[in-house]
Design an enzyme around this catalytic site. Structure first.
Site: not given
Length: 314
Positions: A106-108, A135, A139, A178
């Protein structure tokens, strides 16, 4: 991949997993299992499932996901569940020497203050965004497991870093979703119930990038067919929009004509996040669905889904 290639999509009912299944249906032999049929946190059950079906390709799209509120309320769950899901699938796939696996990060998981637009090399170069650090750590562990398997076992596994995704079948929960699906629900409820004001979390100033799930699915197919590198690769549009601008697009698509108020007592999260997508576009992939068009289609899908639910309830 061919029609005889057996592809297991873990998380096939989720946003990106369902889109990927739509993209692959009729092109490969799909293998899926619902959470009721297989708890991916159970390593033994997951290993038995993969041993029974013997996929040649595995896509790890299963994850525990949620917005700022959900991450802040249950960081242990986001860390533990995602680690167990990833380890169960990848350990079982490694034991069977599954030749091809795609892990979705994920880009987060990029640092809060990463240089913009965010290149893949920014991973692990600075502190994470506190509102989703649990999270993100899970990842990051998945990305590193892919690298480790490649180095130790020589399997052509890859990982991708999708930006914020949206589309039909998203999670529209009022507190656990989201930002984009949360706003779709909020504006549609305001229209249906005749409210004159919609409250949006934060100041509206943060900027985010959004990619339709069908575009994401097309990107993943491109990666499965054309990408083989230990480093993760970004998947996005390379264009961002402020949360205030996003709210206006959703208000227009939902038919809301009232006041939009920003609650600056709620967290904003990372100030800006937009990806450098030069590596994936060099492979020939480009997003095809404009944000305004995608939001309009998502709003229409949500409106129809709510109408169907109300009809059943009656």
């Amino acid at each position: 991949m061919s029609r005889n290639t057996r592809v297991y999509v873990a998380g096939h009912r989720g946003l990106v997993g369902s889109a990927l299944c739509r993209a692959l249906r009729g092109r490969v032999e799909l293998v899926t299992a619902t959470s009721a049929e297989l708890d991916l946190r159970d390593a033994a059950a997951t290993a038995a499932f993969l041993d029974r079906h013997r996929p040649e390709v595995v896509v790890v799209a299963a994850a525990r996901v949620g917005g700022i509120g959900a991450n802040a309320a249950a960081p242990v769950d986001f860390l533990s569940d995602n680690l167990r899901i990833q380890l169960s699938i990848m350990d079982a796939a490694r034991a069977l020497r599954v030749p091809r696996l795609l892990f979705l990060g994920s880009s987060c998981i990029y640092p809060r203050q990463a240089r913009l637009p965010i290149r893949e090399e920014e991973l692990m170069t600075g502190p994470l965004e506190p509102t989703n650090s649990a999270y993100a750590v899970a990842k990051i562990a998945g990305v590193e497991q892919v690298r480790a398997v490649r180095a130790q076992h020589g399997l052509a596994w890859i990982s991708a870093m999708p930006t914020n995704l949206y589309g039909p079948g998203d999670n529209f929960h009022p507190t656990r979703s989201h930002v984009l699906p949360a706003l779709v629900r909020r504006f549609h409820e305001a229209v249906r119930e005749g409210h004159g004001e919609v409250v949006v979390w934060g100041t509206g100033a943060p900027r985010r990038e959004f990619l339709h799930s069908d575009d994401a699915a097309a990107a993943l197919v491109t990666l499965l067919e054309s990408y083989d590198d230990p480093d993760p690769i970004n998947v996005g549009t390379g264009r961002d929009i402020s949360i205030a601008g996003l709210a206006r697009l959703i208000a227009d698509a939902s038919g809301f004509r009232g006041r939009v108020r920003f609650d600056d007592a709620k967290p904003d999260g990372t100030p800006r996040k937009v990806l450098d997508v030069s590596r994936i576009t060099a492979l020939g992939w480009r997003p095809a669905i404009a944000l305004r068009e995608g939001i309009a289609a998502t709003c229409a899908w949500y409106r129809d889904a709510v109408a169907a639910d109300l009809a059943v309830a009656r």
